[in-house]
Scaffold this motif. Sequence first.
Motif, PDB file in Angstrom:
ATOM      1  N   GLY A 244       1.673   6.043  -7.139  1.00  0.00           N
ATOM      2  CA  GLY A 244       0.407   6.474  -7.715  1.00  0.00           C
ATOM      3  C   GLY A 244      -0.447   5.326  -8.225  1.00  0.00           C
ATOM      4  O   GLY A 244      -1.312   5.512  -9.069  1.00  0.00           O
ATOM      5  N   VAL A 245      -0.186   4.119  -7.718  1.00  0.00           N
ATOM      6  CA  VAL A 245      -1.008   2.976  -8.119  1.00  0.00           C
ATOM      7  C   VAL A 245      -2.209   2.906  -7.181  1.00  0.00           C
ATOM      8  O   VAL A 245      -2.051   2.672  -5.982  1.00  0.00           O
ATOM      9  CB  VAL A 245      -0.189   1.668  -8.040  1.00  0.00           C
ATOM     10  CG1 VAL A 245      -1.077   0.471  -8.322  1.00  0.00           C
ATOM     11  CG2 VAL A 245       0.987   1.711  -9.001  1.00  0.00           C
ATOM     12  N   LYS A 246      -3.433   3.086  -7.706  1.00  0.00           N
ATOM     13  CA  LYS A 246      -4.584   3.171  -6.804  1.00  0.00           C
ATOM     14  C   LYS A 246      -5.456   1.917  -6.803  1.00  0.00           C
ATOM     15  O   LYS A 246      -5.965   1.512  -5.770  1.00  0.00           O
ATOM     16  CB  LYS A 246      -5.455   4.384  -7.176  1.00  0.00           C
ATOM     17  CG  LYS A 246      -4.759   5.723  -6.963  1.00  0.00           C
ATOM     18  CD  LYS A 246      -5.761   6.817  -6.708  1.00  0.00           C
ATOM     19  CE  LYS A 246      -5.177   8.226  -6.702  1.00  0.00           C
ATOM     20  NZ  LYS A 246      -3.758   8.385  -6.496  1.00  0.00           N
ATOM     21  N   SER A 247      -5.617   1.301  -7.950  1.00  0.00           N
ATOM     22  CA  SER A 247      -6.655   0.274  -8.037  1.00  0.00           C
ATOM     23  C   SER A 247      -6.228  -1.073  -7.458  1.00  0.00           C
ATOM     24  O   SER A 247      -7.047  -1.790  -6.903  1.00  0.00           O
ATOM     25  CB  SER A 247      -7.083   0.101  -9.489  1.00  0.00           C
ATOM     26  OG  SER A 247      -5.933  -0.064 -10.296  1.00  0.00           O
ATOM     27  N   TYR A 248      -4.964  -1.422  -7.565  1.00  0.00           N
ATOM     28  CA  TYR A 248      -4.568  -2.756  -7.117  1.00  0.00           C
ATOM     29  C   TYR A 248      -3.134  -2.729  -6.577  1.00  0.00           C
ATOM     30  O   TYR A 248      -2.194  -3.018  -7.307  1.00  0.00           O
ATOM     31  CB  TYR A 248      -4.708  -3.744  -8.289  1.00  0.00           C
ATOM     32  CG  TYR A 248      -4.528  -5.183  -7.874  1.00  0.00           C
ATOM     33  CD1 TYR A 248      -3.538  -5.971  -8.450  1.00  0.00           C
ATOM     34  CD2 TYR A 248      -5.340  -5.767  -6.890  1.00  0.00           C
ATOM     35  CE1 TYR A 248      -3.355  -7.301  -8.070  1.00  0.00           C
ATOM     36  CE2 TYR A 248      -5.161  -7.074  -6.497  1.00  0.00           C
ATOM     37  CZ  TYR A 248      -4.177  -7.846  -7.095  1.00  0.00           C
ATOM     38  OH  TYR A 248      -4.003  -9.147  -6.723  1.00  0.00           O
ATOM     39  N   PRO A 249      -3.004  -2.404  -5.309  1.00  0.00           N
ATOM     40  CA  PRO A 249      -1.657  -2.258  -4.732  1.00  0.00           C
ATOM     41  C   PRO A 249      -0.731  -3.463  -4.942  1.00  0.00           C
ATOM     42  O   PRO A 249       0.461  -3.262  -5.147  1.00  0.00           O
ATOM     43  CB  PRO A 249      -1.943  -2.019  -3.249  1.00  0.00           C
ATOM     44  CG  PRO A 249      -3.288  -1.408  -3.222  1.00  0.00           C
ATOM     45  CD  PRO A 249      -4.044  -1.994  -4.365  1.00  0.00           C
TER      46      PRO A 249
ATOM     47  N   ALA B 274       2.694   1.602  -3.242  1.00  0.00           N
ATOM     48  CA  ALA B 274       1.702   1.909  -4.277  1.00  0.00           C
ATOM     49  C   ALA B 274       1.308   3.379  -4.205  1.00  0.00           C
ATOM     50  O   ALA B 274       1.133   4.047  -5.233  1.00  0.00           O
ATOM     51  CB  ALA B 274       0.491   1.016  -4.125  1.00  0.00           C
ATOM     52  N   GLY B 275       1.221   3.871  -2.966  1.00  0.00           N
ATOM     53  CA  GLY B 275       0.895   5.290  -2.792  1.00  0.00           C
ATOM     54  C   GLY B 275       1.953   6.164  -3.427  1.00  0.00           C
ATOM     55  O   GLY B 275       1.650   7.124  -4.150  1.00  0.00           O
ATOM     56  N   TRP B 276       3.245   5.859  -3.195  1.00  0.00           N
ATOM     57  CA  TRP B 276       4.318   6.662  -3.793  1.00  0.00           C
ATOM     58  C   TRP B 276       4.243   6.624  -5.302  1.00  0.00           C
ATOM     59  O   TRP B 276       4.504   7.612  -5.973  1.00  0.00           O
ATOM     60  CB  TRP B 276       5.697   6.099  -3.393  1.00  0.00           C
ATOM     61  CG  TRP B 276       5.980   6.093  -1.932  1.00  0.00           C
ATOM     62  CD1 TRP B 276       5.369   6.853  -0.970  1.00  0.00           C
ATOM     63  CD2 TRP B 276       6.932   5.269  -1.262  1.00  0.00           C
ATOM     64  NE1 TRP B 276       5.910   6.556   0.256  1.00  0.00           N
ATOM     65  CE2 TRP B 276       6.864   5.596   0.116  1.00  0.00           C
ATOM     66  CE3 TRP B 276       7.848   4.298  -1.679  1.00  0.00           C
ATOM     67  CZ2 TRP B 276       7.670   4.983   1.057  1.00  0.00           C
ATOM     68  CZ3 TRP B 276       8.652   3.697  -0.730  1.00  0.00           C
ATOM     69  CH2 TRP B 276       8.556   4.037   0.632  1.00  0.00           C
TER      70      TRP B 276
ATOM     71  N   ASN C 203       0.828  -1.213   0.000  1.00  0.00           N
ATOM     72  CA  ASN C 203       0.000   0.000   0.000  1.00  0.00           C
ATOM     73  C   ASN C 203       0.853   1.250   0.000  1.00  0.00           C
ATOM     74  O   ASN C 203       0.632   2.192  -0.767  1.00  0.00           O
ATOM     75  CB  ASN C 203      -0.901   0.031   1.239  1.00  0.00           C
ATOM     76  CG  ASN C 203      -2.182  -0.724   0.994  1.00  0.00           C
ATOM     77  OD1 ASN C 203      -2.165  -1.729   0.289  1.00  0.00           O
ATOM     78  ND2 ASN C 203      -3.283  -0.237   1.531  1.00  0.00           N
ATOM     79  N   THR C 204       1.858   1.270   0.866  1.00  0.00           N
ATOM     80  CA  THR C 204       2.725   2.435   1.009  1.00  0.00           C
ATOM     81  C   THR C 204       3.419   2.748  -0.311  1.00  0.00           C
ATOM     82  O   THR C 204       3.383   3.872  -0.803  1.00  0.00           O
ATOM     83  CB  THR C 204       3.790   2.168   2.089  1.00  0.00           C
ATOM     84  OG1 THR C 204       3.174   1.582   3.226  1.00  0.00           O
ATOM     85  CG2 THR C 204       4.500   3.443   2.476  1.00  0.00           C
TER      86      THR C 204
END
Lengths: 278, 135
Positions: free
Chosen positions: B63-68, B59-61, B56-57
């Motif tokens: 910019g991946v939102k739909s499927y971490p 993915a946040g950096w 999640n972390t």
Amino acid sequence: MGPAALKQSAPDADSSLVSASAVPRPLAGSGPVPVSESADGRRCLAILPAYNEAGCVGRVVDEIRAFEPSVEVLVVDDGSTDGTAAIAAAHGAKVVRLPFNLGIGGAVQTGYRYAYAHGHDVAVQIDADGQHDPSELGALLAPVLAGEADMVVGSRFAGRGAYRAPFLRRAGIRLFAWTVSRIVGQSVTDTTSGFRAVNRRGIALFAFEYAHDYPEVEAVVAMARSRLRVAEVGVLMRDRAEGRSSITAAGSVYYTVKVLLAILVALLRPSAALTEAA
Amino acid sequence: MTPLPVSIAAAAASLVLIGVVLELIRSRRLRERYALLWLLTGAVLLTLSLWRDGTNTIAGWAGVKSYPPAVLFAVGLMFVLLVLLHYATVISRLSDQNATLAQRLALLEEELRSAEEPLSRAVPLLEVHRGRARG
């Protein structure tokens, strides 16, 4: 040089790592026993791996031939581009030229293959840059020639001299020494020293299996895993006469990780005595 | 948070990878020098598999939102590309060395075959071969 010079000097703070086998044997007589006397007709090969050591190799070859004339000197030219091979040959050494640079492991293994093929009884590794003192050969070879050990390592930390490497190097050497001591079951103080000698069993082992990069530590472990005896002798090393050490900072990290991986995995292989090849 | 089944499967796969690499080293079919990147890959994937918040972390950096968990694939893929590139350089070096060995061997065999006419060491090999009556 009298026998007093060969006795162990006052132990320094590292003496907790010094094992009984690290004490150089005091020799009777007026100086180091020339190899030809104690060899009893046994043949000894000095392996000098050399990569661009044109400045020093001549002197090293001269010193070995002066101190121990019965030792055959083999210079393994590891793809040098500065005429090292020609200089070594001019000083009377046998020279083998590798077609390209293999690194210290490949070059030294070439020497062991040569020793194996030519039936040498003892092989000793000596650096071509002058760091290893040929006058110490007698003391280094004594345990092997006496049949007390299959490999003798010349240790910089076994009580002689006050060799002080840069802090990180010292830490690395102590890390390996500690790890290998646990694995081998005896105290070893200097696993990275290239100043070492082996008998025929060691020659047979290394001729066919020798690490290509940073091989020294793994070689000691391989000896122990083949149930061969390793001893240490305190030696004084001189500063490198010319050139720079080839190990960089990044190289040191790779070195440490790679060697630790290799010796830990070596523990997973069966420990078995060498059977003499037919 | 990475779904638990995904986390377990990814961790198991990472452990299998590490185990296989160690066994290959043990049986001397893989040299340590070429195994290090694989072990690093396995270690990173294992860490990411177990650190379920991690995907999640990161993915946040990124910019991946739909499927971490896509981060797992991305990191794995990146490492595999790195390893392939490393191997390409190794193959290049081995090719060069192989060519040198083949050439030296051929020249050596030729020297042996014509031992009755010993080569003069002072003459460059190329000229001798061109001028030789017996080709």
